[in-house]
Structures are given as C-alpha cells and as structure tokens.
Design an enzyme around this catalytic site. Structure first.
Site: not given
Length: 200
Positions: A126, A135
């Site tokens: 979250h 990446h």
C-alpha cells in the site's frame, strides 16, 4: 486498444508479446537500433533509423536508462501492458509505457510512474511511490509506503522495509534486505543492504 508496437527486440520483448496477446490485443511490429534478427514470434523487426517507430508503443528494453533515452527520442502514444494474471487494487495508478508481468501483486493507493517494469511475482504494498523508468525485478517485495526514485533497479528477490526511501539511479542487488534509506546514484546490496559504490 488494438495493435501495440514494441521498441526493443530481445528476451524482454518476448515476455511483453505474451502479455499483449494475453490481454487480447495484437502485436504489430518491433523496432530496434541494432536488431539481431528479422522476426520474433512471428512479428517483424525493423531497424529504427529506417522505419520510424509509431504508436501505440511500448519500450521493451530492460535497462532503465535506455528506456528513458528512447522515450525522449520518440514523441508518440505509449501503451501499457498488464498481464491478466495479476492482482491490482482499483486505486492503483499505472502511468504510460509501464508493463506488469504475471503474478505481480500491487495493493491499495500505489502510484507507478512512466515506463516502469513490474516484473514476475513482485509485490508492491500500500501507498508505495514508484518513480519513472524503475525496474522492480522478479520476486522483489516492497512493504508499505516505500518510495523508489527514477531509473532505479530493485533486484530479484529483494525485500524493502516499510517506509524506506530508495534514491534515483540506484542498483539494489538481488536478494538484498533494505532496512534503511538509500541515497541517489549508488550500488547497494546485502543483508542488511549497504552502499557499496557509486552508480556511474
């Protein structure tokens, strides 16, 4: 969206082809600055200075810095590709050019920048903030409220503690356990993760 073209003709492109087709879209053509082949999985590959890339386009190159350079080179529409076998909260924001590989989990109120790779079975909890051209490698886990700066690579199997900030242009080595903030422009790895050298 119907047909999506790719820039980059390597192994990473093969994975994105699979994602696009799993979404029910069509893959058009592939472009590359220095193509090593003329065809990948039935899709033609063209040298970029001969055939000017057209959108919608995804930059199918693993290198964070290369994706940034190419995105500046071509002013076209950029697509996203999200494999159907992912778990993504409805409150997640995914920006243009980003790809999300199978098995990834992205939880509530995450914001993902442009031209990112969220790789196979990675987990982003979250309220994380993922900068452009990042990446997140296979199997990496980001706990809640983590911030990752532009052009940073978080290596395969790494774990990032909640609330940690990782700077821009960093390389976090595979299997690292990141328990404190990492500054910009460094290579860091280990358990616990520590800065090893500058990332030039």
């Amino acid at each position: 969206m119907g047909t999506i073209n790719l820039f980059g003709a390597s192994g990473h492109a093969k994975v994105i082809i699979d994602i696009i087709e799993a979404q029910g879209h069509e893959v058009g053509v592939l472009y590359d600055d220095e193509p090593n082949c003329s065809n990948i999985h039935g899709h033609n590959v063209y040298k970029a200075n001969i055939a000017i890339p057209k959108g919608p386009l995804i930059i199918s190159i693993g290198s964070c810095s290369a994706r940034k350079l190419i995105s500046r080179r071509y002013d076209v529409e950029y697509a996203t590709a999200v494999h159907p076998k992912t778990i993504i909260s409805n409150s997640v924001v995914i920006s243009e050019g980003t790809v999300v590989m199978p098995g990834a989990i992205i939880n509530s109120d995450v914001n993902i920048g442009r031209h990112c790779i969220i790789n196979t079975k990675s987990s982003i909890d979250h309220e994380c903030r993922i900068g452009d051209f990042v990446h997140i490698a296979p199997g990496a886990t980001l706990s809640g409220n983590v911030k990752v700066g532009e052009c940073t690579w978080v290596g395969a199997g790494s774990v990032v503690k909640q609330g940690v900030k990782i700077g821009k242009n960093c390389m976090i080595g595979a299997g690292s356990v990141v328990v404190k903030d990492i500054p910009d422009n460094v290579v860091a790895y280990g358990n616990p993760c520590r800065v090893i050298k500058e990332n030039t």
